[in-house]
Scaffold this active site. Structure first.
Site, mmCIF file in Angstrom:
data_model
loop_
_atom_site.group_PDB
_atom_site.id
_atom_site.type_symbol
_atom_site.label_atom_id
_atom_site.label_comp_id
_atom_site.label_asym_id
_atom_site.label_seq_id
_atom_site.Cartn_x
_atom_site.Cartn_y
_atom_site.Cartn_z
ATOM 1 C CG ASN A 47 -2.072 0.992 1.044
ATOM 2 O OD1 ASN A 47 -2.367 1.778 1.922
ATOM 3 N ND2 ASN A 47 -2.707 0.994 -0.115
ATOM 4 C CG HIS A 67 2.549 6.303 1.827
ATOM 5 N ND1 HIS A 67 3.782 6.791 2.233
ATOM 6 C CD2 HIS A 67 2.109 5.517 2.839
ATOM 7 C CE1 HIS A 67 4.047 6.351 3.448
ATOM 8 N NE2 HIS A 67 3.056 5.552 3.834
ATOM 9 N N GLY A 97 5.960 8.334 0.982
ATOM 10 C CA GLY A 97 6.953 8.087 2.039
ATOM 11 C C GLY A 97 7.785 6.846 1.722
ATOM 12 C CG HIS A 98 5.995 2.907 1.552
ATOM 13 N ND1 HIS A 98 4.650 3.169 1.599
ATOM 14 C CD2 HIS A 98 6.266 2.122 2.622
ATOM 15 C CE1 HIS A 98 4.118 2.564 2.648
ATOM 16 N NE2 HIS A 98 5.073 1.923 3.291
ATOM 17 N N GLY A 142 11.950 3.956 7.580
ATOM 18 C CA GLY A 142 11.536 5.347 7.788
ATOM 19 C C GLY A 142 11.756 5.787 9.228
ATOM 20 C CE LYS A 152 4.961 6.280 8.559
ATOM 21 N NZ LYS A 152 4.378 5.252 9.429
ATOM 22 C CD GLN A 210 9.352 -0.804 11.672
ATOM 23 O OE1 GLN A 210 8.400 -1.522 11.902
ATOM 24 N NE2 GLN A 210 9.495 -0.161 10.524
ATOM 25 C CG LEU A 216 2.990 11.395 3.313
ATOM 26 C CD1 LEU A 216 3.463 11.140 1.878
ATOM 27 C CD2 LEU A 216 1.629 12.082 3.289
ATOM 28 N NE ARG A 271 -2.215 -0.009 10.839
ATOM 29 C CZ ARG A 271 -1.130 -0.741 11.101
ATOM 30 N NH1 ARG A 271 0.046 -0.166 11.274
ATOM 31 N NH2 ARG A 271 -1.221 -2.058 11.176
HETATM 32 O O1 PAF Z 1 7.344 -0.645 8.680
HETATM 33 C C1 PAF Z 1 6.748 -1.618 8.152
HETATM 34 O O2 PAF Z 1 6.074 -1.478 7.144
HETATM 35 C C2 PAF Z 1 6.854 -3.002 8.782
HETATM 36 O O3 PAF Z 1 6.881 -2.918 10.169
HETATM 37 C C3 PAF Z 1 8.058 -3.823 8.262
HETATM 38 C C4 PAF Z 1 9.375 -3.166 8.630
HETATM 39 C C5 PAF Z 1 7.950 -3.956 6.757
HETATM 40 C C6 PAF Z 1 8.046 -5.226 8.865
HETATM 41 O O4 PAF Z 1 6.896 -5.918 8.548
#
Ligand code: PAF
Length: 200
Positions: free
Chosen positions: A28, A30, A32-33, A144, A146, A150, A181, A184
């Protein structure tokens, strides 16, 4: 762009190239990715993006079933961005033993901030990312800023397991009013969307 769905094929491709940059995602996609992908393209001659909606990082009552799955549109965006390989395994390929009972347990870091409200979330993230790292064997991986907690969990994991991977933190892309961005954001009602701006 090649779309690869099996670990065997991905490994065969990986053995044929040298420096690889990797962007793991749940799809999905956007802007940002795509900014992370741009960073990856600048880091190495070969870029892999994975799309896998990882059941292990969703808690009870969270949106695993309804998480938007938009593979065709995502593949078109990645091809246009210069990605060489899209790795899109299905669940049986990545978790053949369903329960994936061996998991990576992050330290206390996983219980703070967002983790305090999502028990097990960062264990699920660390488990799938370590598995993807084992398969893709990237030299560089982009996450990211963001999702800052993580990023810290992954950095600590890479450091403590002595993985030879350079973890890059990508700049957060924002809507014109300042909201970061995120896939969700579409879940927000107009009122919640207006309130969410205050976070920035
Ligand atoms: O940030 C994400 O989209 C997820 O947490 C990741 C790093 C792809 C792991 O499933």
């Amino acid at each position: 762009m090649q779309i690869i769905t099996t670990i065997k094929e991905l490994r065969a491709w990986r053995n044929s190239v040298d420096q690889v940059a990797f962007v793991p995602t749940m799809g999905n996609l956007h802007d940002g990715h795509l900014a992370l992908v741009k960073e990856a393209v600048a880091q190495a001659p070969h870029v892999v993006v994975s799309i896998f909606v990882n059941r292990l990082q969703f808690g009870q009552g969270e949106d695993f079933m309804s998480y938007p799955r938009t593979l065709d549109a995502d593949a078109a965006k990645l091809e246009a961005a210069g990605v060489e390989v899209l790795f899109a395994p299905n669940e049986a390929e990545l978790y053949p033993h369903v329960s994936q009972s061996y998991q990576v347990e992050p330290p206390h870091l996983q219980n703070e901030l967002c983790g305090a409200f999502r028990p097990g979330h960062f264990r699920g993230v660390a488990t799938v990312v370590s598995k993807l790292f084992n398969i893709v064997k990237p030299n560089v991986a982009c996450f990211g800023k963001k999702d800052y907690q993580q990023l810290m969990v992954i950095r600590r994991m890479v450091q403590q397991f002595a993985l030879p991977i350079d973890v890059i933190g990508g700049t957060t892309l924002r809507a014109a009013d300042g909201l970061a961005l995120s896939s969700r954001n579409n879940y927000l009602s107009p009122t919640e969307r207006a309130e969410a701006v205050y976070l920035s």
